[in-house]
Design an enzyme around this catalytic site. Structure first.
Site, short mmCIF file in Angstrom:
data_model
loop_
_atom_site.label_atom_id
_atom_site.label_comp_id
_atom_site.label_asym_id
_atom_site.label_seq_id
_atom_site.Cartn_x
_atom_site.Cartn_y
_atom_site.Cartn_z
CB THR A 119 18.87 -8.24 43.08
OG1 THR A 119 19.60 -7.45 42.21
CG2 THR A 119 19.06 -7.66 44.34
CB VAL B 79 24.67 2.71 41.45
CG1 VAL B 79 23.62 2.64 42.45
CG2 VAL B 79 26.05 2.94 41.90
N GLY B 80 22.67 0.45 40.18
CA GLY B 80 21.18 0.03 39.82
C GLY B 80 20.46 0.27 40.93
N1 ASP Z 1 18.49 -5.27 40.16
C1 ASP Z 1 20.12 -5.17 40.10
C2 ASP Z 1 20.71 -4.24 39.25
O1 ASP Z 1 20.07 -3.67 38.36
C3 ASP Z 1 20.72 -6.37 39.76
C4 ASP Z 1 19.98 -7.45 39.18
O2 ASP Z 1 18.95 -7.70 39.64
O3 ASP Z 1 20.19 -7.93 38.08
O4 ASP Z 1 21.97 -3.75 39.67
#
Ligand code: ASP
Length: 339
Positions: free
Chosen positions: A195, A224-225
Protein backbone atom coordinates in the site's frame (compact mmCIF):
# COMPACT_ATOMS: atom_id res chain seq x y z
CA UNK A 1 25.21 58.59 25.37
CA UNK A 2 25.22 55.30 27.19
CA UNK A 3 21.58 54.81 26.24
CA UNK A 4 22.24 55.63 22.62
CA UNK A 5 25.14 53.14 22.48
CA UNK A 6 23.00 50.50 24.07
CA UNK A 7 20.25 51.28 21.57
CA UNK A 8 22.66 51.02 18.62
CA UNK A 9 24.06 47.72 19.95
CA UNK A 10 20.59 46.33 20.34
CA UNK A 11 19.59 47.52 16.87
CA UNK A 12 22.64 45.88 15.36
CA UNK A 13 21.81 42.65 17.16
CA UNK A 14 18.22 42.81 15.99
CA UNK A 15 19.34 43.53 12.43
CA UNK A 16 21.71 40.58 12.44
CA UNK A 17 18.95 38.28 13.77
CA UNK A 18 16.70 39.59 11.02
CA UNK A 19 19.45 38.90 8.45
CA UNK A 20 19.89 35.35 9.74
CA UNK A 21 16.13 34.82 9.62
CA UNK A 22 15.96 36.15 6.08
CA UNK A 23 18.74 33.89 4.88
CA UNK A 24 17.18 30.96 6.72
CA UNK A 25 13.89 31.75 5.06
CA UNK A 26 15.51 32.06 1.65
CA UNK A 27 17.31 28.75 2.06
CA UNK A 28 14.51 26.81 3.61
CA UNK A 29 11.19 28.42 3.11
CA UNK A 30 9.26 27.46 6.21
CA UNK A 31 11.54 25.48 8.49
CA UNK A 32 12.32 26.91 11.92
CA UNK A 33 14.31 25.41 14.77
CA UNK A 34 11.05 24.15 16.25
CA UNK A 35 9.13 23.08 13.19
CA UNK A 36 10.16 21.26 10.05
CA UNK A 37 7.60 21.74 7.35
CA UNK A 38 6.37 21.54 4.71
CA UNK A 39 7.24 17.88 4.52
CA UNK A 40 5.77 14.77 2.96
CA UNK A 41 6.48 11.15 3.86
CA UNK A 42 5.15 7.94 2.38
CA UNK A 43 5.50 4.19 2.54
CA UNK A 44 7.92 2.12 0.44
CA UNK A 45 10.29 3.09 -2.35
CA UNK A 46 7.51 4.00 -4.75
CA UNK A 47 6.87 6.80 -2.28
CA UNK A 48 9.85 8.69 -3.75
CA UNK A 49 8.05 9.44 -7.03
CA UNK A 50 4.78 10.01 -5.20
CA UNK A 51 6.42 12.49 -2.80
CA UNK A 52 7.76 14.48 -5.74
CA UNK A 53 4.22 15.07 -7.01
CA UNK A 54 3.04 15.99 -3.52
CA UNK A 55 6.00 18.34 -3.05
CA UNK A 56 4.98 20.36 -6.12
CA UNK A 57 1.79 21.27 -4.26
CA UNK A 58 3.50 21.86 -0.89
CA UNK A 59 6.31 24.09 -2.18
CA UNK A 60 3.75 26.48 -3.60
CA UNK A 61 2.09 26.74 -0.21
CA UNK A 62 -0.72 24.32 -1.14
CA UNK A 63 -2.84 22.33 1.28
CA UNK A 64 -1.58 19.02 2.65
CA UNK A 65 -4.75 17.21 1.57
CA UNK A 66 -4.26 18.37 -2.04
CA UNK A 67 -0.63 17.32 -1.91
CA UNK A 68 -1.35 13.78 -0.73
CA UNK A 69 -4.08 13.26 -3.32
CA UNK A 70 -1.72 14.39 -6.11
CA UNK A 71 1.08 12.28 -4.64
CA UNK A 72 -0.61 8.91 -4.38
CA UNK A 73 -2.11 9.23 -7.85
CA UNK A 74 1.42 8.51 -9.17
CA UNK A 75 1.63 4.86 -8.00
CA UNK A 76 -2.09 4.45 -8.73
CA UNK A 77 -1.31 5.18 -12.40
CA UNK A 78 1.92 3.15 -12.54
CA UNK A 79 1.41 0.16 -14.85
CA UNK A 80 4.32 -1.67 -13.18
CA UNK A 81 2.84 -1.40 -9.72
CA UNK A 82 0.77 -4.49 -8.94
CA UNK A 83 -0.21 -3.48 -5.42
CA UNK A 84 -1.78 -0.06 -5.91
CA UNK A 85 -4.35 1.29 -8.35
CA UNK A 86 -4.66 0.73 -12.08
CA UNK A 87 -2.42 -2.33 -12.47
CA UNK A 88 -3.19 -3.98 -9.12
CA UNK A 89 -3.49 -7.77 -8.91
CA UNK A 90 -7.07 -9.04 -8.90
CA UNK A 91 -8.97 -10.98 -6.29
CA UNK A 92 -9.29 -14.78 -6.51
CA UNK A 93 -12.18 -14.42 -8.96
CA UNK A 94 -10.20 -12.17 -11.30
CA UNK A 95 -11.74 -8.82 -10.30
CA UNK A 96 -9.47 -5.86 -9.53
CA UNK A 97 -11.07 -4.15 -6.54
CA UNK A 98 -9.48 -1.02 -5.12
CA UNK A 99 -9.55 0.61 -1.68
CA UNK A 100 -8.55 4.15 -0.65
CA UNK A 101 -9.16 6.85 1.91
CA UNK A 102 -8.19 10.46 2.53
CA UNK A 103 -8.37 12.77 5.54
CA UNK A 104 -7.80 16.51 5.98
CA UNK A 105 -6.80 18.86 8.78
CA UNK A 106 -10.40 19.53 9.80
CA UNK A 107 -11.25 15.90 10.46
CA UNK A 108 -13.06 15.54 7.15
CA UNK A 109 -12.60 12.16 5.54
CA UNK A 110 -13.69 10.12 2.55
CA UNK A 111 -13.25 6.50 1.57
CA UNK A 112 -14.05 3.91 -1.08
CA UNK A 113 -13.70 0.15 -0.77
CA UNK A 114 -13.92 -2.83 -3.11
CA UNK A 115 -14.46 -0.49 -6.05
CA UNK A 116 -14.05 -1.82 -9.60
CA UNK A 117 -13.26 -0.16 -12.94
CA UNK A 118 -11.95 3.15 -11.57
CA UNK A 119 -8.20 3.71 -11.78
CA UNK A 120 -7.84 6.45 -9.15
CA UNK A 121 -9.72 5.44 -6.01
CA UNK A 122 -8.06 8.23 -4.01
CA UNK A 123 -9.81 10.87 -6.09
CA UNK A 124 -13.15 9.14 -5.61
CA UNK A 125 -12.47 9.07 -1.86
CA UNK A 126 -11.78 12.80 -2.10
CA UNK A 127 -15.10 13.34 -3.89
CA UNK A 128 -16.92 11.31 -1.22
CA UNK A 129 -15.35 13.64 1.36
CA UNK A 130 -16.09 16.86 -0.53
CA UNK A 131 -19.42 16.15 -2.18
CA UNK A 132 -21.41 13.75 -0.01
CA UNK A 133 -22.63 13.71 3.59
CA UNK A 134 -21.01 10.25 3.94
CA UNK A 135 -17.57 8.93 4.77
CA UNK A 136 -17.48 5.62 2.93
CA UNK A 137 -18.94 4.19 -0.28
CA UNK A 138 -18.31 0.57 -1.28
CA UNK A 139 -18.52 -1.73 -4.27
CA UNK A 140 -20.99 -0.85 -6.98
CA UNK A 141 -22.21 2.21 -5.09
CA UNK A 142 -18.70 3.67 -5.12
CA UNK A 143 -18.31 2.87 -8.82
CA UNK A 144 -21.68 4.46 -9.65
CA UNK A 145 -20.81 7.57 -7.66
CA UNK A 146 -17.47 7.91 -9.47
CA UNK A 147 -19.19 7.68 -12.85
CA UNK A 148 -21.81 10.24 -11.79
CA UNK A 149 -18.93 12.55 -10.91
CA UNK A 150 -17.63 12.30 -14.47
CA UNK A 151 -14.92 9.65 -14.02
CA UNK A 152 -14.72 7.26 -16.96
CA UNK A 153 -14.84 3.56 -16.02
CA UNK A 154 -12.24 1.25 -17.56
CA UNK A 155 -11.33 -2.42 -17.26
CA UNK A 156 -8.39 -2.59 -14.89
CA UNK A 157 -7.09 -6.15 -15.25
CA UNK A 158 -3.81 -5.78 -17.13
CA UNK A 159 -2.36 -8.69 -19.17
CA UNK A 160 0.43 -9.05 -16.56
CA UNK A 161 -2.01 -9.12 -13.64
CA UNK A 162 -4.22 -11.60 -15.49
CA UNK A 163 -1.24 -13.88 -16.18
CA UNK A 164 -0.19 -13.74 -12.50
CA UNK A 165 -3.73 -14.60 -11.41
CA UNK A 166 -3.98 -17.53 -13.87
CA UNK A 167 -0.66 -18.85 -12.58
CA UNK A 168 -1.86 -18.53 -9.01
CA UNK A 169 -5.12 -20.37 -9.81
CA UNK A 170 -3.14 -23.45 -10.87
CA UNK A 171 -1.55 -23.91 -7.47
CA UNK A 172 -3.51 -21.93 -4.93
CA UNK A 173 -6.38 -24.29 -4.19
CA UNK A 174 -8.51 -21.18 -4.49
CA UNK A 175 -7.65 -19.87 -1.08
CA UNK A 176 -6.18 -16.44 -0.35
CA UNK A 177 -2.72 -16.45 1.19
CA UNK A 178 -1.46 -13.56 3.27
CA UNK A 179 1.41 -11.64 1.63
CA UNK A 180 1.29 -13.84 -1.49
CA UNK A 181 2.54 -10.97 -3.63
CA UNK A 182 5.67 -10.77 -1.52
CA UNK A 183 6.47 -14.45 -1.46
CA UNK A 184 7.62 -14.34 -5.05
CA UNK A 185 10.66 -12.42 -3.96
CA UNK A 186 12.88 -12.16 -0.95
CA UNK A 187 11.36 -10.29 1.91
CA UNK A 188 12.88 -6.85 1.93
CA UNK A 189 13.61 -6.79 -1.76
CA UNK A 190 12.38 -3.94 -3.89
CA UNK A 191 9.29 -5.96 -4.81
CA UNK A 192 8.21 -6.33 -1.21
CA UNK A 193 5.72 -3.53 -0.91
CA UNK A 194 2.03 -3.04 -0.94
CA UNK A 195 0.00 0.00 0.00
CA UNK A 196 1.00 3.62 -0.34
CA UNK A 197 0.20 5.61 2.78
CA UNK A 198 1.20 9.26 2.58
CA UNK A 199 1.28 11.99 5.24
CA UNK A 200 1.99 15.67 4.58
CA UNK A 201 2.43 18.73 6.77
CA UNK A 202 1.90 21.89 4.74
CA UNK A 203 3.38 25.39 5.07
CA UNK A 204 0.61 26.37 7.47
CA UNK A 205 1.40 23.38 9.67
CA UNK A 206 -1.76 21.51 8.71
CA UNK A 207 -1.74 17.75 8.19
CA UNK A 208 -3.38 15.66 5.48
CA UNK A 209 -3.14 11.96 4.67
CA UNK A 210 -4.02 9.46 1.97
CA UNK A 211 -3.88 5.70 1.70
CA UNK A 212 -4.55 3.59 -1.42
CA UNK A 213 -4.14 -0.06 -2.42
CA UNK A 214 -5.39 -2.96 -4.49
CA UNK A 215 -5.29 -4.92 -1.24
CA UNK A 216 -4.10 -8.44 -0.63
CA UNK A 217 -3.45 -10.14 -3.98
CA UNK A 218 -5.95 -12.91 -4.83
CA UNK A 219 -8.08 -12.09 -1.81
CA UNK A 220 -11.65 -13.33 -1.48
CA UNK A 221 -14.05 -11.27 -3.57
CA UNK A 222 -15.38 -8.49 -1.34
CA UNK A 223 -12.46 -8.60 1.10
CA UNK A 224 -11.54 -5.15 2.40
CA UNK A 225 -8.36 -4.47 4.35
CA UNK A 226 -7.27 -1.62 6.58
CA UNK A 227 -6.35 0.86 3.86
CA UNK A 228 -9.78 2.49 3.27
CA UNK A 229 -10.76 2.36 6.94
CA UNK A 230 -10.33 5.62 8.81
CA UNK A 231 -8.49 4.85 12.05
CA UNK A 232 -7.00 1.62 10.71
CA UNK A 233 -5.09 2.42 7.50
CA UNK A 234 -4.99 6.18 8.09
CA UNK A 235 -5.74 8.68 10.79
CA UNK A 236 -5.11 12.41 11.11
CA UNK A 237 -5.65 14.59 14.16
CA UNK A 238 -4.46 18.08 13.34
CA UNK A 239 -3.75 18.77 17.03
CA UNK A 240 -1.34 15.85 17.27
CA UNK A 241 -0.18 14.26 14.01
CA UNK A 242 -0.99 11.58 11.49
CA UNK A 243 -0.33 7.89 10.92
CA UNK A 244 -0.74 5.34 8.16
CA UNK A 245 -0.07 1.65 7.70
CA UNK A 246 0.90 -0.99 5.19
CA UNK A 247 0.89 -4.77 5.30
CA UNK A 248 -1.67 -7.33 6.37
CA UNK A 249 -4.74 -5.20 6.93
CA UNK A 250 -6.61 -7.69 9.11
CA UNK A 251 -4.12 -7.22 11.96
CA UNK A 252 -4.15 -3.44 11.56
CA UNK A 253 -7.96 -3.36 11.73
CA UNK A 254 -7.97 -5.57 14.84
CA UNK A 255 -5.82 -2.99 16.60
CA UNK A 256 -7.26 0.18 14.99
CA UNK A 257 -3.61 0.77 14.19
CA UNK A 258 -3.32 4.31 12.83
CA UNK A 259 -5.68 5.77 15.43
CA UNK A 260 -3.64 4.00 18.10
CA UNK A 261 -0.41 5.52 16.80
CA UNK A 262 -1.88 9.04 16.83
CA UNK A 263 -3.26 8.58 20.34
CA UNK A 264 0.13 7.33 21.54
CA UNK A 265 1.74 10.46 20.08
CA UNK A 266 -0.88 12.52 21.92
CA UNK A 267 0.35 10.89 25.13
CA UNK A 268 3.86 12.11 24.36
CA UNK A 269 5.51 9.29 22.42
CA UNK A 270 7.70 10.13 19.45
CA UNK A 271 6.38 9.03 16.04
CA UNK A 272 8.81 6.10 15.96
CA UNK A 273 8.01 4.95 19.51
CA UNK A 274 4.28 5.23 18.83
CA UNK A 275 4.66 3.05 15.71
CA UNK A 276 6.77 0.58 17.68
CA UNK A 277 4.15 0.28 20.41
CA UNK A 278 1.40 -0.31 17.81
CA UNK A 279 3.49 -3.10 16.25
CA UNK A 280 4.04 -4.58 19.72
CA UNK A 281 0.28 -4.78 20.25
CA UNK A 282 0.02 -6.98 17.15
CA UNK A 283 2.83 -9.21 18.42
CA UNK A 284 1.30 -9.45 21.88
CA UNK A 285 -2.12 -10.52 20.60
CA UNK A 286 -0.96 -12.98 17.93
CA UNK A 287 2.74 -13.78 18.40
CA UNK A 288 2.83 -16.75 16.02
CA UNK A 289 1.01 -14.93 13.20
CA UNK A 290 3.11 -11.80 13.75
CA UNK A 291 6.29 -13.68 12.78
CA UNK A 292 4.84 -14.67 9.41
CA UNK A 293 3.38 -11.40 8.20
CA UNK A 294 4.41 -7.84 7.49
CA UNK A 295 2.81 -4.74 9.02
CA UNK A 296 4.45 -1.32 9.03
CA UNK A 297 3.33 1.96 10.54
CA UNK A 298 4.52 5.44 9.53
CA UNK A 299 3.77 8.59 11.54
CA UNK A 300 4.42 12.32 11.69
CA UNK A 301 3.75 14.84 14.43
CA UNK A 302 2.87 18.54 14.34
CA UNK A 303 6.53 19.59 14.45
CA UNK A 304 7.31 17.59 11.34
CA UNK A 305 9.16 14.87 13.26
CA UNK A 306 8.54 11.46 11.74
CA UNK A 307 9.24 7.79 12.33
CA UNK A 308 8.24 4.26 11.42
CA UNK A 309 8.29 0.72 12.72
CA UNK A 310 7.49 -2.65 11.13
CA UNK A 311 7.08 -6.28 12.10
CA UNK A 312 9.65 -7.50 9.56
CA UNK A 313 12.77 -6.18 7.92
CA UNK A 314 12.39 -4.74 4.46
CA UNK A 315 9.99 -1.90 5.18
CA UNK A 316 11.14 1.51 3.98
CA UNK A 317 9.65 4.96 3.68
CA UNK A 318 10.35 8.01 1.54
CA UNK A 319 10.82 11.55 2.86
CA UNK A 320 10.74 14.85 1.00
CA UNK A 321 11.22 18.27 2.58
CA UNK A 322 13.23 21.34 1.66
CA UNK A 323 16.47 19.65 2.80
CA UNK A 324 15.82 16.07 1.80
CA UNK A 325 14.52 15.16 -1.62
CA UNK A 326 14.22 11.59 -2.86
CA UNK A 327 15.33 10.14 0.46
CA UNK A 328 14.50 6.53 1.28
CA UNK A 329 14.83 5.51 4.93
CA UNK A 330 14.86 1.87 6.10
CA UNK A 331 12.20 1.22 8.71
CA UNK A 332 13.19 -0.33 12.04
CA UNK A 333 11.68 -3.75 12.71
CA UNK A 334 11.19 -6.62 15.15
CA UNK A 335 11.87 -9.72 13.04
CA UNK A 336 14.42 -10.52 10.39
CA UNK A 337 13.27 -13.37 8.16
CA UNK A 338 10.50 -14.14 10.63
CA UNK A 339 12.88 -14.61 13.62
N1 ASP B 1 -2.85 -3.06 3.85
C1 ASP B 1 -3.45 -3.49 2.62
C2 ASP B 1 -4.49 -4.51 2.85
O1 ASP B 1 -4.43 -5.25 3.79
C3 ASP B 1 -2.55 -3.97 1.56
C4 ASP B 1 -1.18 -4.22 1.92
O2 ASP B 1 -0.52 -3.28 2.36
O3 ASP B 1 -0.73 -5.36 1.70
O4 ASP B 1 -5.38 -4.59 2.02
Amino acid sequence: MYNRRKFLKLSAATASVAAISRSAIAKNLYTTAENKFPIVISTWDFGIAANKAAWKVLEKGGRAVDAVEAGVRIPEADMKNHTVGRAGYPDRDGFVTLDACIMDENGNCGSVAAMEDIAHPISVARLVMDKTPHVMLVGDGARQFAIEQGIKPEKLLTPESRAAWKKWLKTAKYSPVMNIENQQSRQGSKYNHDTIGMLALDAKGNIGGACTTSGMAFKMHGRVGDSPIIGAGLYIDNEVGGATSTGVGEEVIRNVGSFLVVELMRQGLSPEDACKEAVQRIIKKKPEIAKQIQVGFLAINKKGEYGAYALQDGFSFAVCDSNKQDTLIPGKYFYKDGK
